[in-house]
Design an enzyme around this catalytic site. Structure first.
Site, short mmCIF file in Angstrom:
data_model
loop_
_atom_site.label_atom_id
_atom_site.label_comp_id
_atom_site.label_asym_id
_atom_site.label_seq_id
_atom_site.Cartn_x
_atom_site.Cartn_y
_atom_site.Cartn_z
N CYS A 328 0.82 -1.22 0.00
CA CYS A 328 0.00 0.00 0.00
C CYS A 328 0.85 1.26 0.00
CB CYS A 328 -0.91 0.01 1.23
SG CYS A 328 -1.97 -1.41 1.41
N MET A 329 2.04 1.21 0.55
CA MET A 329 2.91 2.38 0.67
C MET A 329 3.63 2.71 -0.64
SD MET A 329 4.98 1.42 4.13
CE MET A 329 4.21 1.14 5.72
#
Length: 337
Positions: A328-329
């Site tokens: 997600c990052m």
């Protein structure tokens, strides 16, 4: 030759990330979150360059003090830090590279004040010198998985949620995504993980309506690694249905029997190993540290699965509490042809 989106495991020019900046969301875990993002960036930087986007000069200075030399820190207008979902998706025809900028509406208009994030995909691509094409479809990068050979997996409960693409039919959405990313087919799944479908407004994290990158990742053309839950797990039935759908479509499934999590203020927070990230020569995996033996088993399993890559775990707690981990990052930038 038509444009296609390369698979995540293909060679990268760099990785893009955003420094945590939204104090309202992170609360008392903001500084811990920044340490975790720095740890992820520094781990990736051992394999390939990283660009860390920060909101202002003060946060840039803080980030510079925590990041390795192979991480470039830049200042651009941002609202949040989960770049997988609002970052640019790059395509190539073997001669040139372009970026596709999909519509981002803060996970189904679940969060206010995300206008800068909605523009960031275009801004980042232009900063890298790439031409950008806007695609009028709401699509979060973490919602889907792409094998680089023409196949995408997409949970219909997320992509076609009433708060996202209400103005389009599924056929219209499918046609636009396939055209933009050079796909031959989209395999539609049903519901994602139950833990990703939270509706409680009292919680800081509301869920994403079932992102694929919590339970599935393509690991080769037409070959996917997929979470396999015990029979008594609330996700077992839906995962089994998705598995059957994928196998019926001819996708080879490799079962992954490990899920990680931890207790936080009376709530069970998932920190899925499946939210790992491919970088050049490496696989970076989130571990919660709650069950260290399981962490080691999961990392060893991935090490056997990817013998030509270095599998590295990074401890995360603040990130999963906000609903995200390493995949997600991050957003990969494939090399220019």
């Amino acid at each position: 030759m038509t444009f296609r989106m390369p698979a995540e495991w293909e060679r990268h020019e760099r990785t893009l990330m955003c420094w945590p900046c939204r104090e309202y969301s992170w609360g008392h875990t903001l500084e811990q979150g920044r340490r975790e993002f720095a740890a992820v960036a520094n781990t990736i930087a051992a394999f390939e360059p990283v660009t860390m986007v920060t909101k202002n000069a003060e946060q840039a200075a803080q980030a510079c003090g925590m990041l390795a030399g192979n991480v470039d820190v830049v200042v651009l207008p941002i609202d949040g830090s989960w770049l997988r979902d609002n970052g640019p998706l790059f395509v190539t025809d073997g001669h040139t590279r372009r970026a596709r900028h999909f519509r981002f509406n803060a996970w189904g208009e679940r969060h206010a004040g995300r206008d800068r994030d909605a523009r960031l995909g275009r801004t980042l691509a232009e900063e890298l010198g790439d031409a950008v094409d806007f695609v009028d479809v709401v699509l979060e990068g973490g919602a889907v998985s792409i094998d680089g050979a023409g196949t995408m997996v997409a949970p219909e409960g997320c992509i076609m949620h009433e708060s996202r693409n209400w103005y389009l039919t599924r056929d219209q959405v499918e046609d636009q995504i396939k055209s933009a990313l050079g796909l031959n087919r989209i395999i539609w799944l049903g519901q994602g993980l139950a833990e990703d479908l939270i509706r409680d407004p009292a919680r800081m994290y509301y869920g994403t309506d079932g992102h694929a990158d919590l339970f599935l990742s393509f690991i080769g053309p037409n070959r996917a690694l997929m979470l396999k839950a015990p029979d008594d797990d609330p996700n077992a039935e839906n995962l089994a249905k998705s598995r059957e759908t994928l196998q019926s479509a001819g996708v080879e499934i490799v079962d992954f029997p490990y899920m990680s999590g931890f207790m936080d203020e009376g709530n069970w927070i998932i920190a899925p190993y499946m939210n790992f990230y491919f970088c050049n020569g490496g696989v970076i995996v989130p571990v919660a540290g709650e069950e260290r033996d399981k962490d080691q088993e999961a990392l060893a399993y991935l090490g056997r699965l990817f013998p030509d890559r270095q599998v590295t775990g990074v401890n995360l707690r603040a990130g999963p509490r906000q609903g995200g981990a390493i995949h997600c990052m991050t957003m990969q930038v494939p090399v220019r042809p």
